[in-house]
Design a protein around this motif. Structure first.
Motif, PDB file in Angstrom:
ATOM      1  N   LEU A 111      -4.774   6.032  -9.111  1.00  0.00           N
ATOM      2  CA  LEU A 111      -5.636   4.842  -8.956  1.00  0.00           C
ATOM      3  C   LEU A 111      -5.610   3.985 -10.211  1.00  0.00           C
ATOM      4  O   LEU A 111      -5.584   2.749 -10.141  1.00  0.00           O
ATOM      5  CB  LEU A 111      -7.067   5.270  -8.636  1.00  0.00           C
ATOM      6  N   MET A 112      -5.616   4.641 -11.368  1.00  0.00           N
ATOM      7  CA  MET A 112      -5.545   3.893 -12.631  1.00  0.00           C
ATOM      8  C   MET A 112      -4.223   3.143 -12.719  1.00  0.00           C
ATOM      9  O   MET A 112      -4.167   1.995 -13.169  1.00  0.00           O
ATOM     10  CB  MET A 112      -5.701   4.854 -13.815  1.00  0.00           C
ATOM     11  N   PHE A 113      -3.145   3.785 -12.250  1.00  0.00           N
ATOM     12  CA  PHE A 113      -1.838   3.127 -12.270  1.00  0.00           C
ATOM     13  C   PHE A 113      -1.826   1.924 -11.333  1.00  0.00           C
ATOM     14  O   PHE A 113      -1.279   0.871 -11.660  1.00  0.00           O
ATOM     15  CB  PHE A 113      -0.744   4.114 -11.874  1.00  0.00           C
ATOM     16  N   GLN A 165       5.458  -2.120  -2.218  1.00  0.00           N
ATOM     17  CA  GLN A 165       5.658  -2.657  -3.573  1.00  0.00           C
ATOM     18  C   GLN A 165       5.073  -1.720  -4.613  1.00  0.00           C
ATOM     19  O   GLN A 165       5.709  -1.387  -5.621  1.00  0.00           O
ATOM     20  CB  GLN A 165       4.990  -4.029  -3.706  1.00  0.00           C
ATOM     21  N   ILE A 166       3.834  -1.287  -4.359  1.00  0.00           N
ATOM     22  CA  ILE A 166       3.150  -0.441  -5.329  1.00  0.00           C
ATOM     23  C   ILE A 166       3.806   0.934  -5.401  1.00  0.00           C
ATOM     24  O   ILE A 166       3.991   1.500  -6.490  1.00  0.00           O
ATOM     25  CB  ILE A 166       1.657  -0.305  -4.968  1.00  0.00           C
ATOM     26  N   ILE A 167       4.163   1.486  -4.246  1.00  0.00           N
ATOM     27  CA  ILE A 167       4.801   2.808  -4.218  1.00  0.00           C
ATOM     28  C   ILE A 167       6.113   2.790  -5.007  1.00  0.00           C
ATOM     29  O   ILE A 167       6.450   3.750  -5.724  1.00  0.00           O
ATOM     30  CB  ILE A 167       5.050   3.245  -2.762  1.00  0.00           C
ATOM     31  N   LEU A 170       5.210   2.962  -8.509  1.00  0.00           N
ATOM     32  CA  LEU A 170       4.589   4.266  -8.720  1.00  0.00           C
ATOM     33  C   LEU A 170       5.660   5.342  -8.911  1.00  0.00           C
ATOM     34  O   LEU A 170       5.575   6.174  -9.822  1.00  0.00           O
ATOM     35  CB  LEU A 170       3.700   4.611  -7.515  1.00  0.00           C
ATOM     36  N   ASN A 171       6.681   5.304  -8.076  1.00  0.00           N
ATOM     37  CA  ASN A 171       7.764   6.284  -8.169  1.00  0.00           C
ATOM     38  C   ASN A 171       8.610   6.074  -9.419  1.00  0.00           C
ATOM     39  O   ASN A 171       9.049   7.038 -10.059  1.00  0.00           O
ATOM     40  CB  ASN A 171       8.656   6.215  -6.922  1.00  0.00           C
ATOM     41  N   GLU A 172       8.856   4.793  -9.738  1.00  0.00           N
ATOM     42  CA  GLU A 172       9.688   4.493 -10.916  1.00  0.00           C
ATOM     43  C   GLU A 172       9.041   4.982 -12.200  1.00  0.00           C
ATOM     44  O   GLU A 172       9.728   5.449 -13.111  1.00  0.00           O
ATOM     45  CB  GLU A 172       9.931   2.988 -11.004  1.00  0.00           C
ATOM     46  N   GLU A 173       7.721   4.868 -12.281  1.00  0.00           N
ATOM     47  CA  GLU A 173       7.029   5.192 -13.524  1.00  0.00           C
ATOM     48  C   GLU A 173       6.243   6.498 -13.437  1.00  0.00           C
ATOM     49  O   GLU A 173       5.490   6.815 -14.346  1.00  0.00           O
ATOM     50  CB  GLU A 173       6.098   4.031 -13.901  1.00  0.00           C
ATOM     51  N   LYS A 174       6.439   7.238 -12.319  1.00  0.00           N
ATOM     52  CA  LYS A 174       5.729   8.505 -12.137  1.00  0.00           C
ATOM     53  C   LYS A 174       4.233   8.313 -12.424  1.00  0.00           C
ATOM     54  O   LYS A 174       3.640   8.988 -13.271  1.00  0.00           O
ATOM     55  CB  LYS A 174       6.317   9.577 -13.050  1.00  0.00           C
TER      56      LYS A 174
END
Length: 228
Positions: A111-113, A165-167, A170-174
């Motif tokens: 959530l913070m990400f 978009q967010i996922i 999210l995956n790129e930056e773990k």
């Protein structure tokens, strides 16, 4: 006789002269009276103007005093509002800390990400975690938490495209683990609730307060639950 005639003529001339002088004096007196009346009228008008001005000044002073009192009241109300705002901010901060402690660590990190990437990349159509989008009476809090479980922390978005978009980021930056509730994929149809429980049993969603545009997300999580 000649002397008498002369005296008579002289007297007549003097009388005529006196008569002319009297007429002139009467005319002068008339002009003075007219001038005096004009000056008296002017004085009265000036007096009336002064009285009117004094009344206007009094009204303006009263208006000024009223505005001063209103300004003081606004200052007081503004100061009180600032105090209330700070109080609510502190309460919100406390609740957010409690919420962070209550949720799984990876979900909290996710959530913070989401907040971070949405702000940095100016992603539109993200409304926040479900728990942030409704309120309810405290007596129903436990039932709501049990019903929703981790769905309380699912992020409500306008569409699955926004979620994608967010996922991706999210995956790129773990960035942690996040689930989404895309409004374009959710139904706004209200279930057919059983009628044989009486008026004491109601759909849980009826006990929640939320913006109507989030109704599909609320129905998805709470729509099948009844509460007494």
């Amino acid at each position: 006789l000649s002397e008498l005639e002369k005296a008579h003529i002289k007297s007549a001339k003097q009388a005529k002269l006196l008569e002319e002088q009297v007429l002139q004096l009467q005319e002068d007196l008339g002009e003075e009276a007219s001038s005096l009346k004009d000056r008296t009228d002017a004085v009265q008008q000036r007096k009336q103007h002064i009285e009117n001005t004094a009344q206007e000044v009094l009204k303006l002073k009263q208006k000024r005093d009223k505005l001063t009192d209103e300004r003081k009241e606004l200052w007081r109300a503004d100061a009180e509002a600032d105090r209330d705002l700070e109080k609510h901010k502190a309460e919100l901060s406390r609740c957010e800390r409690q919420l962070e402690l209550a949720m799984p660590r990876d979900i909290n990190r996710g959530l913070m990400f989401v907040r971070k990437v949405v702000k940095q990349r100016n992603i539109k159509g993200v409304h926040g975690a479900l728990i942030e989008l409704f309120s309810c009476n405290s007596r129903f809090s436990t039932a709501v938490e049990v019903t929703a479980g981790n769905s309380l922390f699912h992020v409500v978005v306008d569409s699955d495209e926004v979620a994608s978009q967010i996922i991706k980021h999210l995956n790129e930056e773990k960035g942690g683990r996040v689930s989404f509730l895309p409004l374009n994929r959710l139904s706004s149809k209200v279930p057919d609730y059983p009628k044989d429980y009486g008026t004491d049993v109601l759909p849980m969603i009826n006990k929640l307060k939320f913006d109507e545009k989030f109704k599909p997300a609320m129905l998805q999580v709470f729509g099948k639950t009844l509460i007494g």
